[in-house]
Design a protein around this motif. Structure first.
Motif, PDB file in Angstrom:
ATOM      1  N   THR A  65      26.855  -1.529 -75.671  1.00 18.85           N
ATOM      2  CA  THR A  65      27.596  -2.376 -76.613  1.00 18.85           C
ATOM      3  C   THR A  65      26.696  -2.766 -77.787  1.00 18.85           C
ATOM      4  N   ASP A  66      25.468  -3.137 -77.478  1.00 16.33           N
ATOM      5  CA  ASP A  66      24.498  -3.510 -78.516  1.00 16.33           C
ATOM      6  C   ASP A  66      24.260  -2.325 -79.467  1.00 16.33           C
TER       7      ASP A  66
ATOM      8  N   ALA B  26      25.576  -3.184 -71.191  1.00 19.14           N
ATOM      9  CA  ALA B  26      25.336  -4.184 -72.241  1.00 19.14           C
ATOM     10  C   ALA B  26      24.546  -3.550 -73.392  1.00 19.14           C
TER      11      ALA B  26
END
Ligand code: ADP
Length: 203
Positions: A191-192, A188
């Protein structure tokens, strides 16, 4: 180029995180590793260290006796400054080379154990802190790493507190759960970071 400073207390899981970010395609720059590389046998860095500290800091195999050098500089700030004057510019040069070789839209992750202790947050676009409870750090260090509990607690106590590290963070990566949880959190995070680097423009 997005510059990410990655830090965390000893045993927090920082190495796991940087390895997974590298697998995703981050350019990982490990300052400690570079600091070892610039004084490997045969380097101008090691020659400069020997010129400053004498042949006594060499091991029989021609490598630098890190423990011996550590003893010398730990006892004398002037000697430490002399060592840093040799090593720091070489580390800086090597980091610059690695950055120059990275593509324009690269996500460069600097693995910096003492980022908070040395007040370096301003050097990065994003500071990521890997966070785990002290008891978890101790368990990891005494587990697979084989440290004694006293040694683990002493190392942790010598570093910034969890609170101070978290206060310096733009993003906190919780590593109080399993390795699978950590991997999901890093995915995650990736992706950020890609969004912040402009690699992903769709919403
Ligand atoms: P650091 O680089 O922050 O000192 P490491 O990434 O080397 O810490 O992690 C310390 C030890 O704990 C390693 O053996 C690592 O595999 C293990 N570890 C890290 N995160 C977890 C986790 N979530 N669950 C179990 N073990 C972990």
């Amino acid at each position: 180029m997005l510059k990410v400073g990655l830090t965390g207390g000893i045993g927090s899981g920082k190495s796991e995180v940087s390895a997974r970010l590298a697998a995703h395609g981050a350019v990982v720059i490990d300052a400690d590793r570079i600091a070892r590389e610039v004084v490997e046998p045969g380097t101008p860095g090691l020659a400069a260290v020997v010129a400053e500290f004498g042949e006594g800091v060499l091991l029989p195999d021609g490598g630098m006796d890190r423990e011996k050098v550590g003893e010398i500089v730990f006892a004398d700030p002037d000697r430490l400054a002399a060592l840093n004057a040799i090593v720091h510019p070489l580390v800086g040069e090597r980091m610059q080379e690695l950055m120059d070789a990275a593509p324009d839209d690269a996500i460069v992750v600097y693995d910096v154990p003492l980022l908070v202790e040395n007040d370096l947050a301003a050097l990065y676009d994003v500071v990521v802190v890997v966070d785990a409870p002290v008891e978890t750090q101790v368990a990891r260090l005494t587990g697979r790493r084989g440290m004694t509990e006293d040694a683990a607690r002493a190392r942790i106590a010598a570093q910034a507190t969890r609170e101070r590290r978290r206060a310096a963070a733009d993003l906190v990566l919780d590593n109080s759960g399993s390795l699978a949880d950590l991997r999901a959190a890093v995915d995650a995070l990736w992706t950020d970071l890609r969004r912040r680097a402009g690699q992903i423009t769709t919403t």
